[in-house]
Design a protein around this motif. Structure first.
Motif, mmCIF file in Angstrom:
data_model
loop_
_atom_site.group_PDB
_atom_site.id
_atom_site.type_symbol
_atom_site.label_atom_id
_atom_site.label_comp_id
_atom_site.label_asym_id
_atom_site.label_seq_id
_atom_site.Cartn_x
_atom_site.Cartn_y
_atom_site.Cartn_z
ATOM 1 N N MET A 1 -5.106 -5.956 -0.132
ATOM 2 C CA MET A 1 -4.571 -7.045 -0.921
ATOM 3 C C MET A 1 -3.219 -7.472 -0.352
ATOM 4 S SD MET A 1 -5.201 -6.063 -4.856
ATOM 5 C CE MET A 1 -6.794 -5.671 -5.452
ATOM 6 N N VAL A 2 -3.010 -8.730 -0.285
ATOM 7 C CA VAL A 2 -1.747 -9.269 0.193
ATOM 8 C C VAL A 2 -0.784 -9.389 -0.984
ATOM 9 C CG1 VAL A 2 -0.663 -11.252 1.286
ATOM 10 C CG2 VAL A 2 -2.905 -10.481 2.056
ATOM 11 N N ASP A 3 0.475 -9.019 -0.767
ATOM 12 C CA ASP A 3 1.530 -9.068 -1.789
ATOM 13 C C ASP A 3 1.172 -8.283 -3.050
ATOM 14 O OD1 ASP A 3 3.207 -10.586 -0.170
ATOM 15 O OD2 ASP A 3 2.249 -12.447 -0.802
ATOM 16 N N ALA A 4 0.628 -7.117 -2.858
ATOM 17 C CA ALA A 4 0.265 -6.244 -3.978
ATOM 18 C C ALA A 4 1.470 -5.429 -4.439
ATOM 19 C CB ALA A 4 -0.860 -5.304 -3.560
ATOM 20 N N LYS A 5 1.412 -4.990 -5.649
ATOM 21 C CA LYS A 5 2.363 -4.023 -6.192
ATOM 22 C C LYS A 5 1.621 -2.698 -6.225
ATOM 23 C CE LYS A 5 5.422 -7.153 -7.011
ATOM 24 N NZ LYS A 5 6.381 -7.402 -5.981
ATOM 25 N N ILE A 6 2.213 -1.674 -5.600
ATOM 26 C CA ILE A 6 1.539 -0.390 -5.472
ATOM 27 C C ILE A 6 2.420 0.705 -6.047
ATOM 28 C CG2 ILE A 6 0.507 1.248 -3.870
ATOM 29 C CD1 ILE A 6 0.116 -1.140 -1.942
ATOM 30 N N ALA A 7 1.853 1.454 -6.991
ATOM 31 C CA ALA A 7 2.551 2.591 -7.586
ATOM 32 C C ALA A 7 1.863 3.871 -7.129
ATOM 33 C CB ALA A 7 2.526 2.499 -9.107
ATOM 34 N N PHE A 8 2.645 4.877 -6.775
ATOM 35 C CA PHE A 8 2.123 6.143 -6.275
ATOM 36 C C PHE A 8 2.334 7.245 -7.300
ATOM 37 C CE2 PHE A 8 2.472 10.223 -4.247
ATOM 38 C CZ PHE A 8 1.396 10.220 -3.371
ATOM 39 N N THR A 26 7.572 1.518 0.516
ATOM 40 C CA THR A 26 8.907 1.056 0.894
ATOM 41 C C THR A 26 8.901 -0.214 1.722
ATOM 42 O OG1 THR A 26 8.875 2.506 2.832
ATOM 43 C CG2 THR A 26 9.880 3.383 0.812
ATOM 44 N N ALA A 27 7.717 -0.659 2.165
ATOM 45 C CA ALA A 27 7.680 -1.877 2.978
ATOM 46 C C ALA A 27 6.309 -2.529 2.913
ATOM 47 C CB ALA A 27 8.026 -1.571 4.432
ATOM 48 N N ASN A 28 6.320 -3.841 2.854
ATOM 49 C CA ASN A 28 5.120 -4.659 3.007
ATOM 50 C C ASN A 28 5.071 -5.030 4.488
ATOM 51 O OD1 ASN A 28 3.250 -6.743 3.202
ATOM 52 N ND2 ASN A 28 3.785 -7.606 1.215
ATOM 53 N N LEU A 29 4.106 -4.505 5.223
ATOM 54 C CA LEU A 29 4.010 -4.716 6.662
ATOM 55 C C LEU A 29 3.212 -5.965 7.020
ATOM 56 C CD1 LEU A 29 3.336 -1.008 7.675
ATOM 57 C CD2 LEU A 29 5.528 -2.219 7.608
ATOM 58 N N GLY A 30 2.723 -6.669 6.019
ATOM 59 C CA GLY A 30 1.945 -7.883 6.251
ATOM 60 C C GLY A 30 0.464 -7.586 6.427
ATOM 61 N N GLU A 31 -0.333 -8.607 6.262
ATOM 62 C CA GLU A 31 -1.786 -8.517 6.437
ATOM 63 C C GLU A 31 -2.420 -7.431 5.581
ATOM 64 O OE1 GLU A 31 -2.460 -8.146 10.638
ATOM 65 O OE2 GLU A 31 -1.640 -10.139 11.048
ATOM 66 N N GLY A 32 -1.886 -7.216 4.375
ATOM 67 C CA GLY A 32 -2.446 -6.221 3.473
ATOM 68 C C GLY A 32 -2.106 -4.779 3.803
ATOM 69 N N ARG A 33 -1.091 -4.561 4.655
ATOM 70 C CA ARG A 33 -0.677 -3.215 5.048
ATOM 71 C C ARG A 33 0.687 -2.908 4.424
ATOM 72 N NH1 ARG A 33 0.359 -2.933 10.536
ATOM 73 N NH2 ARG A 33 0.907 -5.106 10.389
ATOM 74 N N TYR A 34 0.854 -1.654 3.989
ATOM 75 C CA TYR A 34 2.083 -1.232 3.325
ATOM 76 C C TYR A 34 2.510 0.127 3.856
ATOM 77 C CZ TYR A 34 0.785 -4.979 0.238
ATOM 78 O OH TYR A 34 0.443 -6.208 -0.239
ATOM 79 N N ARG A 35 3.809 0.398 3.815
ATOM 80 C CA ARG A 35 4.329 1.704 4.246
ATOM 81 C C ARG A 35 4.619 2.551 3.009
ATOM 82 N NH1 ARG A 35 8.493 0.488 7.534
ATOM 83 N NH2 ARG A 35 7.086 0.674 9.304
ATOM 84 N N LEU A 36 4.058 3.759 2.994
ATOM 85 C CA LEU A 36 4.327 4.737 1.946
ATOM 86 C C LEU A 36 5.256 5.775 2.548
ATOM 87 C CD1 LEU A 36 3.702 5.942 -0.863
ATOM 88 C CD2 LEU A 36 1.797 7.138 0.221
ATOM 89 N N SER A 37 6.430 5.929 1.989
ATOM 90 C CA SER A 37 7.435 6.867 2.509
ATOM 91 C C SER A 37 7.718 7.956 1.492
ATOM 92 C CB SER A 37 8.735 6.122 2.812
ATOM 93 O OG SER A 37 8.533 5.129 3.779
ATOM 94 N N ALA A 77 0.050 15.766 10.009
ATOM 95 C CA ALA A 77 1.186 15.258 9.252
ATOM 96 C C ALA A 77 1.526 13.828 9.648
ATOM 97 C CB ALA A 77 2.401 16.153 9.455
ATOM 98 N N ALA A 78 1.151 13.406 10.829
ATOM 99 C CA ALA A 78 1.481 12.073 11.314
ATOM 100 C C ALA A 78 0.334 11.077 11.116
ATOM 101 C CB ALA A 78 1.856 12.126 12.787
ATOM 102 N N ALA A 79 -0.752 11.495 10.473
ATOM 103 C CA ALA A 79 -1.898 10.601 10.297
ATOM 104 C C ALA A 79 -1.522 9.403 9.440
ATOM 105 C CB ALA A 79 -3.052 11.359 9.655
ATOM 106 N N ARG A 80 -2.107 8.229 9.760
ATOM 107 C CA ARG A 80 -1.825 7.025 8.979
ATOM 108 C C ARG A 80 -2.846 6.875 7.889
ATOM 109 N NH1 ARG A 80 -0.876 1.795 11.997
ATOM 110 N NH2 ARG A 80 -2.964 2.007 12.746
#
Length: 80
Positions: A1-8, A26-37, A77-80
């Motif tokens: 989803m583009v511009d989604a709100k994601i709660a963990f 912590t980041a919307n990387l575009g094209e439906g991709r997000y960074r979870l930190s 540990a580094a898997a995406r």
């Protein structure tokens, strides 16, 4: 989803506790991709990772289950 709100949320169901950190998107990387930190697995065992996702298109939830092994290779540990 583009511009989604994601709660963990999540943790160790068998131990009854959550993560020792506060993982968050912590980041919307575009094209439906997000960074979870902020992920930290403090011990071996079964962990759940729950994402609640919402956008103008609707809402959904996904749960990822993983088992952390003490002697696991570093690439896990580094898997995406």
């Amino acid at each position: 989803m583009v511009d989604a709100k994601i709660a963990f949320s999540g943790g160790m169901p068998q131990h009854g506790h959550g993560y020792p950190t506060r993982p968050a998107v912590t980041a919307n990387l575009g094209e439906g991709r997000y960074r979870l930190s902020g992920m930290k697995f403090s011990m071996s065992g079964w962990w759940e990772m729950k994402l609640n996702i919402g956008s103008t298109l609707g809402a959904d939830q996904v749960v990822f289950n993983t088992v952390v092994v003490a002697d696991a290779p570093p690439q896990l540990a580094a898997a995406r």
